[in-house]
Design a protein around this motif. Sequence first.
Motif, PDB file in Angstrom:
ATOM      1  N   CYS A  89       0.860  -1.189   0.000  1.00  0.00           N
ATOM      2  CA  CYS A  89       0.000   0.000   0.000  1.00  0.00           C
ATOM      3  C   CYS A  89       0.895   1.238   0.000  1.00  0.00           C
ATOM      4  O   CYS A  89       1.147   1.848   1.044  1.00  0.00           O
ATOM      5  CB  CYS A  89      -0.921  -0.023   1.215  1.00  0.00           C
ATOM      6  SG  CYS A  89      -2.138   1.306   1.251  1.00  0.00           S
ATOM      7  N   TRP A  90       1.400   1.625  -1.151  1.00  0.00           N
ATOM      8  CA  TRP A  90       2.314   2.753  -1.243  1.00  0.00           C
ATOM      9  C   TRP A  90       1.654   4.103  -0.989  1.00  0.00           C
ATOM     10  O   TRP A  90       2.352   5.053  -0.587  1.00  0.00           O
ATOM     11  CB  TRP A  90       3.006   2.747  -2.607  1.00  0.00           C
ATOM     12  CG  TRP A  90       3.942   1.588  -2.774  1.00  0.00           C
ATOM     13  CD1 TRP A  90       3.838   0.575  -3.671  1.00  0.00           C
ATOM     14  CD2 TRP A  90       5.121   1.309  -2.015  1.00  0.00           C
ATOM     15  NE1 TRP A  90       4.863  -0.322  -3.523  1.00  0.00           N
ATOM     16  CE2 TRP A  90       5.674   0.105  -2.512  1.00  0.00           C
ATOM     17  CE3 TRP A  90       5.757   1.955  -0.959  1.00  0.00           C
ATOM     18  CZ2 TRP A  90       6.834  -0.451  -1.982  1.00  0.00           C
ATOM     19  CZ3 TRP A  90       6.920   1.397  -0.438  1.00  0.00           C
ATOM     20  CH2 TRP A  90       7.442   0.216  -0.949  1.00  0.00           C
ATOM     21  N   PRO A  91       0.357   4.296  -1.206  1.00  0.00           N
ATOM     22  CA  PRO A  91      -0.248   5.569  -0.784  1.00  0.00           C
ATOM     23  C   PRO A  91      -0.097   5.845   0.697  1.00  0.00           C
ATOM     24  O   PRO A  91      -0.006   7.005   1.118  1.00  0.00           O
ATOM     25  CB  PRO A  91      -1.727   5.392  -1.174  1.00  0.00           C
ATOM     26  CG  PRO A  91      -1.703   4.427  -2.294  1.00  0.00           C
ATOM     27  CD  PRO A  91      -0.592   3.487  -1.988  1.00  0.00           C
ATOM     28  N   TYR A  92      -0.057   4.786   1.507  1.00  0.00           N
ATOM     29  CA  TYR A  92       0.177   4.951   2.946  1.00  0.00           C
ATOM     30  C   TYR A  92       1.561   5.553   3.197  1.00  0.00           C
ATOM     31  O   TYR A  92       1.716   6.459   4.041  1.00  0.00           O
ATOM     32  CB  TYR A  92       0.020   3.601   3.641  1.00  0.00           C
ATOM     33  CG  TYR A  92       0.795   3.466   4.919  1.00  0.00           C
ATOM     34  CD1 TYR A  92       0.381   4.112   6.072  1.00  0.00           C
ATOM     35  CD2 TYR A  92       1.952   2.686   4.973  1.00  0.00           C
ATOM     36  CE1 TYR A  92       1.100   3.995   7.242  1.00  0.00           C
ATOM     37  CE2 TYR A  92       2.674   2.555   6.141  1.00  0.00           C
ATOM     38  CZ  TYR A  92       2.239   3.214   7.271  1.00  0.00           C
ATOM     39  OH  TYR A  92       2.954   3.090   8.427  1.00  0.00           O
ATOM     40  N   ILE A  93       2.579   5.081   2.471  1.00  0.00           N
ATOM     41  CA  ILE A  93       3.923   5.632   2.629  1.00  0.00           C
ATOM     42  C   ILE A  93       3.957   7.084   2.181  1.00  0.00           C
ATOM     43  O   ILE A  93       4.595   7.939   2.814  1.00  0.00           O
ATOM     44  CB  ILE A  93       4.937   4.784   1.854  1.00  0.00           C
ATOM     45  CG1 ILE A  93       4.996   3.362   2.415  1.00  0.00           C
ATOM     46  CG2 ILE A  93       6.316   5.416   1.881  1.00  0.00           C
ATOM     47  CD1 ILE A  93       5.480   3.277   3.842  1.00  0.00           C
ATOM     48  N   GLN A  94       3.266   7.392   1.081  1.00  0.00           N
ATOM     49  CA  GLN A  94       3.233   8.769   0.602  1.00  0.00           C
ATOM     50  C   GLN A  94       2.583   9.695   1.621  1.00  0.00           C
ATOM     51  O   GLN A  94       3.038  10.823   1.826  1.00  0.00           O
ATOM     52  CB  GLN A  94       2.485   8.827  -0.725  1.00  0.00           C
ATOM     53  CG  GLN A  94       3.146   8.037  -1.843  1.00  0.00           C
ATOM     54  CD  GLN A  94       2.305   8.008  -3.105  1.00  0.00           C
ATOM     55  OE1 GLN A  94       1.318   8.737  -3.227  1.00  0.00           O
ATOM     56  NE2 GLN A  94       2.674   7.156  -4.063  1.00  0.00           N
ATOM     57  N   ALA A  95       1.531   9.207   2.275  1.00  0.00           N
ATOM     58  CA  ALA A  95       0.835  10.044   3.257  1.00  0.00           C
ATOM     59  C   ALA A  95       1.648  10.218   4.531  1.00  0.00           C
ATOM     60  O   ALA A  95       1.598  11.281   5.162  1.00  0.00           O
ATOM     61  CB  ALA A  95      -0.528   9.433   3.580  1.00  0.00           C
ATOM     62  N   LYS A  96       2.400   9.193   4.922  1.00  0.00           N
ATOM     63  CA  LYS A  96       3.141   9.228   6.182  1.00  0.00           C
ATOM     64  C   LYS A  96       4.610   9.566   6.001  1.00  0.00           C
ATOM     65  O   LYS A  96       5.362   9.550   6.990  1.00  0.00           O
ATOM     66  CB  LYS A  96       3.022   7.874   6.887  1.00  0.00           C
ATOM     67  CG  LYS A  96       1.598   7.495   7.271  1.00  0.00           C
ATOM     68  CD  LYS A  96       1.025   8.482   8.272  1.00  0.00           C
ATOM     69  CE  LYS A  96      -0.388   8.105   8.685  1.00  0.00           C
ATOM     70  NZ  LYS A  96      -0.960   9.058   9.664  1.00  0.00           N
TER      71      LYS A  96
END
Length: 506
Positions: A89-96
């Motif tokens: 889930c790379w959007p999670y990394i982008q958000a955090k």
Amino acid sequence: MTDITPSSFVRKDLLAERPAPVRTTGLIGLMRTRLFNSPTNILLTILGALLLWFTIVPSVKFLMVDAVWSGQDRTACLTENAGFAVGACWPYIQAKLPQLIYGFYPEAERWRVNLTFVLAAVLLVPLLIPRLPAKGISASLFFVAFPVVAFFLLYGGGIKGFGINWTAGLLQLFDESILSAGQALLGLSKTSAIAPLLWVVGSLIVLVGEVISWLIFPFIWLRDHIQGMGQPVWADFAVTAAIVCLTAFVLGGGVGAGGRALASSIATFTAIAIVIRLMGLDRGGLAVVATNLWGGLLVTLVVSVTGIVTSLPIGIALALGRRSTIPLIRIFSIAFIEFWRGVPLITVLFFATYMLPLFLPGNFTVDGLVRALIGIALFTGAYQAENVRGGLAAIPRGQSEAAAALGLSWWKTTSLIVLPQALRHVIPNLVNSFISLFKDTSLVSIVALFDLLGSLRASFSDPKWSTQSTAFTGFAFAGIIYFIFCFGMSRYSLFVEHRLNAHRRS
């Protein structure tokens, strides 16, 4: 008698063709000579291929093929909302990502962290490239000027005393602590059953405190006169710069090497003065950001770089002390090394964070991050001492004897002849300790310091990104970061080792 003619020595039939030589280079040669040259190697090759197939292929599939690359919340990474198996889930990394880099550092002040990273890279690159000149000035800027600038960039605040003021205050506090301890023992001697012993010990401690008071009197006198000037910050800065530059010139040997040391010192203090004026540190400086707001990759790099830079000088000093002919120095070095190597790093961090303040005077406090840095530096320095001692033991005794025959002093023999060769021998061990330290920085999370892994775990509590693959994605991202730094240190150490040993290659 048979006539012998020249044609009798000429072969009329061609020789049979020889078989082509076995290829030993390239992929085919590797397979023939290393992978499939025996039944055992054939079996090991098959097992290795199966292991790679069942580990690398699923990892690539999870991280790349089946990964989700865009989304606003957890719904993009849920299996029931997709027509295929959801991977990372790379959007999670982008958000955090900001939290993983800066922790809870105020968003409006994060430019200071970015500037610190840029300055570190700009000053470090000239040291890592062997062909670039002015290594002395570059080293002075990186190891002396940059820590001062980085501290005021990251923490903020202004300068109340650059050198003499701060040194005099620390020495005075140390002296007051010794005197108060001696007075406390003298007070206990009036009511204790072992009054004579306590009185003798207390009197000796008070005497030591009085001697220290006389020794530090010049610092106190100089500080008081500096504070009486109109510009105490710049007066303190000028006096400190003059003392350090003069010391560097004398220790460097006067004209020549001493001149280069003097030039490096002047360049360092000039850079610090420019930064002080540009940042307004003499007029209050930047807004203070407490260390409990630091986190993420920032804390990981601060702890690891500080530990790496400070542990090597500590290790060199302890290794030389352990080989000293002076019993007091040798016993102290042995006791120090064995003590710190005999306790785990977790214990050191707990002691430095929670127990050390109990042994300090009531009017003296040390920041929690600084306490952890001191503990890690001392702990790693004990291990580095044994690495350096192994290198010193590998140097033939004739090296020191030849230097003594040439009239070199012990200091010049050690610094110019013995120590460079010893450090060259133990480059793999030193870098191995550096890599281990970089990974061990994750232990600071147990003492309420949010490093990269600590910030990662804190981000898992956000319900907006709570999915089955969030934790796997986060740890995979952290693993990639750790691997990049550790692999980079490993490859650069091989480059340095190969370059320093070029004279041994045939």
